[in-house]
Design an enzyme around this catalytic site. Structure first.
Site, mmCIF file in Angstrom:
data_model
loop_
_atom_site.group_PDB
_atom_site.id
_atom_site.type_symbol
_atom_site.label_atom_id
_atom_site.label_comp_id
_atom_site.label_asym_id
_atom_site.label_seq_id
_atom_site.Cartn_x
_atom_site.Cartn_y
_atom_site.Cartn_z
ATOM 1 N N LYS A 128 0.838 -1.222 0.000
ATOM 2 C CA LYS A 128 0.000 0.000 0.000
ATOM 3 C C LYS A 128 0.866 1.262 0.000
ATOM 4 O O LYS A 128 2.076 1.228 0.259
ATOM 5 C CB LYS A 128 -0.921 0.024 1.219
ATOM 6 C CG LYS A 128 -0.220 -0.074 2.601
ATOM 7 C CD LYS A 128 0.331 1.211 3.157
ATOM 8 C CE LYS A 128 1.067 1.022 4.470
ATOM 9 N NZ LYS A 128 1.831 2.189 4.909
ATOM 10 N N GLY A 151 6.900 1.324 5.348
ATOM 11 C CA GLY A 151 6.027 2.209 4.581
ATOM 12 C C GLY A 151 5.256 1.542 3.470
ATOM 13 O O GLY A 151 4.259 2.076 3.014
ATOM 14 N N MET A 152 5.692 0.346 3.019
ATOM 15 C CA MET A 152 4.989 -0.305 1.902
ATOM 16 C C MET A 152 3.977 -1.346 2.344
ATOM 17 O O MET A 152 3.239 -1.896 1.526
ATOM 18 C CB MET A 152 5.982 -0.945 0.935
ATOM 19 C CG MET A 152 6.560 0.063 -0.035
ATOM 20 S SD MET A 152 7.240 -0.726 -1.496
ATOM 21 C CE MET A 152 5.752 -1.224 -2.345
ATOM 22 N N ASP A 193 -2.210 -1.585 10.533
ATOM 23 C CA ASP A 193 -2.390 -1.557 9.076
ATOM 24 C C ASP A 193 -2.927 -2.875 8.509
ATOM 25 O O ASP A 193 -3.223 -2.955 7.312
ATOM 26 C CB ASP A 193 -1.046 -1.280 8.380
ATOM 27 C CG ASP A 193 -0.602 0.168 8.549
ATOM 28 O OD1 ASP A 193 -1.362 0.968 9.145
ATOM 29 O OD2 ASP A 193 0.508 0.493 8.083
ATOM 30 N N VAL A 225 11.017 -5.553 1.688
ATOM 31 C CA VAL A 225 11.006 -5.370 3.144
ATOM 32 C C VAL A 225 11.465 -3.937 3.360
ATOM 33 O O VAL A 225 12.647 -3.620 3.241
ATOM 34 C CB VAL A 225 11.997 -6.338 3.823
ATOM 35 C CG1 VAL A 225 11.964 -6.155 5.332
ATOM 36 C CG2 VAL A 225 11.682 -7.767 3.440
ATOM 37 N N ALA A 226 10.514 -3.052 3.597
ATOM 38 C CA ALA A 226 10.848 -1.630 3.653
ATOM 39 C C ALA A 226 9.739 -0.911 4.381
ATOM 40 O O ALA A 226 8.583 -1.065 4.036
ATOM 41 C CB ALA A 226 10.937 -1.067 2.237
ATOM 42 N N SER A 273 2.288 -6.348 6.800
ATOM 43 C CA SER A 273 0.832 -6.369 7.015
ATOM 44 C C SER A 273 0.160 -7.209 5.932
ATOM 45 O O SER A 273 -0.817 -7.923 6.212
ATOM 46 C CB SER A 273 0.266 -4.945 6.987
ATOM 47 O OG SER A 273 0.824 -4.181 8.032
ATOM 48 N N ALA A 274 0.673 -7.147 4.699
ATOM 49 C CA ALA A 274 0.109 -7.963 3.614
ATOM 50 C C ALA A 274 0.353 -9.449 3.886
ATOM 51 O O ALA A 274 -0.523 -10.286 3.632
ATOM 52 C CB ALA A 274 0.720 -7.555 2.278
ATOM 53 N N GLY A 305 4.370 -4.475 3.485
ATOM 54 C CA GLY A 305 4.620 -5.880 3.124
ATOM 55 C C GLY A 305 4.312 -6.835 4.271
ATOM 56 O O GLY A 305 3.673 -7.874 4.068
HETATM 57 O O1 C5P Z 1 0.222 -1.509 15.020
HETATM 58 P P1 C5P Z 1 1.628 -1.499 14.501
HETATM 59 O O2 C5P Z 1 2.449 -2.627 15.050
HETATM 60 O O3 C5P Z 1 1.720 -1.399 13.026
HETATM 61 O O4 C5P Z 1 2.266 -0.147 15.077
HETATM 62 C C1 C5P Z 1 3.637 -0.004 15.239
HETATM 63 C C2 C5P Z 1 3.903 1.195 16.151
HETATM 64 O O5 C5P Z 1 3.534 2.402 15.483
HETATM 65 C C3 C5P Z 1 3.113 1.219 17.436
HETATM 66 O O6 C5P Z 1 3.749 0.472 18.444
HETATM 67 C C4 C5P Z 1 3.092 2.714 17.767
HETATM 68 O O7 C5P Z 1 4.342 3.116 18.328
HETATM 69 C C5 C5P Z 1 3.025 3.348 16.388
HETATM 70 N N1 C5P Z 1 1.627 3.677 16.022
HETATM 71 C C6 C5P Z 1 0.995 4.749 16.638
HETATM 72 N N2 C5P Z 1 -0.308 5.038 16.315
HETATM 73 C C7 C5P Z 1 -0.972 4.330 15.369
HETATM 74 C C8 C5P Z 1 -0.339 3.252 14.697
HETATM 75 C C9 C5P Z 1 0.968 2.945 15.057
HETATM 76 O O8 C5P Z 1 1.574 5.421 17.498
HETATM 77 N N3 C5P Z 1 -2.236 4.651 15.106
#
Ligand code: C5P
Length: 303
Positions: free
Chosen positions: A14, A104-105, A141, A101-102, A109-110, A107
């Site tokens: 994404k 922002g993309m 995500d 593996v980067a 989550s997909a 991967g």
């Molecule tokens: O949910 P995910 O593991 O993708 O989020 C990684 C980190 O990004 C969280 O531990 C948090 O520090 C930050 N985050 C946030 N607010 C969000 C989504 C992510 O602060 N809505």
């Protein structure tokens, strides 16, 4: 009914066309207004019932950085849905990695979304609400990777509403030779704001209008990410890559998610190729990926 057969599913990477970061919540997450678009680059996950759980990663972007234990997001998805449904069918998880593996993309989550779709089919689970709940428990995500298309996410970013789009947008994504920790970028943004910097923008109306009109120039003028300053502050190469893509003629440059991946909008496929060629030679760029959006959510594949 449990069917012990091999099941394969696909889910897409994404880009975030708009990302507003609001207040820090008590659960450590921030309130977001997050406009996601699924892209035509996808991970394929194959689950084969086995004696014990295992993970194997192959494909264009297979890397030693991807964990093969329970912390692998695809296996974590299988285990989480197994717990939620009291099924626990051990599987061999094969990931064909086509999203770099980067940061922002999307991967990872997909991978989780595709594994969730495949395991749901394996055990015959059709409970949409439960699948959404398990997806959200795996990462903010993951629900979007599961539903795909174009959507606005609020709350942690996982309360999704579909966005109407017209036409296909042409994106170029440049992944970085450097890395950024997502929590660190959020923390840096909070610090910058405490200093009265990086005020941000909270109204996605222009982006939603541009997505609906299908006009790439309008979308380019409207895209926004509150995390841009924080990402560049922690990894200055991000700013350099943005400048390079703009000099190459991109309609706009934006950090995707918390970075360091940078997305560029092009007018059409030929324009995207021109931008990609120039980015490939740029300092700080690891991989350049061309993709169109929107794309599907997690879907089962035959065979
Ligand atoms: O949910 P995910 O593991 O993708 O989020 C990684 C980190 O990004 C969280 O531990 C948090 O520090 C930050 N985050 C946030 N607010 C969000 C989504 C992510 O602060 N809505």
């Amino acid at each position: 009914m449990t069917q012990l057969r091999t099941v394969r599913a696909r889910a897409h990477g994404k880009i975030n066309a708009f990302l507003h970061v609001g207040d820090l919540r008590e659960d450590g997450y921030h309130e977001l207004i997050n406009v996601f678009q699924a892209l035509s680059v996808a991970e394929t996950v194959t689950l084969t019932p086995a004696e014990a759980n295992s993970v194997e990663v192959t494909g264009k972007y297979a890397s030693a950085d991807i964990p093969l234990d329970d912390s692998n997001l695809a296996l974590a998805a299988v285990l989480a849905l197994g717990r939620a449904t009291d099924t626990q069918v051990p599987v061999h998880v094969h990931i064909d990695k086509n999203v770099p593996v980067a940061g922002g993309m999307g991967g990872g989550s997909a991978d989780a979304a595709a594994a969730l779709r495949a395991y749901a089919a394996l055990i015959g689970c059709e409970d949409v609400d439960l699948l959404h709940e398990v997806a959200a428990s795996l990462g903010a995500d993951v629900p979007f990777a599961y539903t795909g298309g174009t959507a606005v996410g609020t709350g942690r970013g996982d309360d999704l509403n579909p966005v109407l789009t017209r036409s296909r947008f042409h994106w170029v994504l440049a992944t970085s030779t450097g890395s950024l920790s997502t929590p660190a970028v959020y923390r840096r943004l909070d610090e910058l704001r405490a200093e009265g910097k990086a005020p941000g923008k909270s109204d996605p109306a222009e982006v939603l209008r541009a997505l609906g009109s299908g006009d790439a120039a309008d979308l380019a003028a409207a895209v926004h990410n509150d995390m841009t300053e924080a990402a560049i502050d922690l990894l200055p190469d991000v700013g350099h890559v943005m400048d390079t893509g703009l000099q190459a003629g991109a309609l706009t440059a934006l950090v995707s998610g918390s970075g360091p991946t940078v997305g560029f909008l092009a007018e059409n496929a030929t324009h995207a190729l021109e931008i990609a060629v120039l980015l490939e030679a740029s300092r700080g760029v690891r991989h350049v990926v061309r993709a169109t959006g929107p794309a599907h959510g997690a879907e089962l594949l035959e065979g």
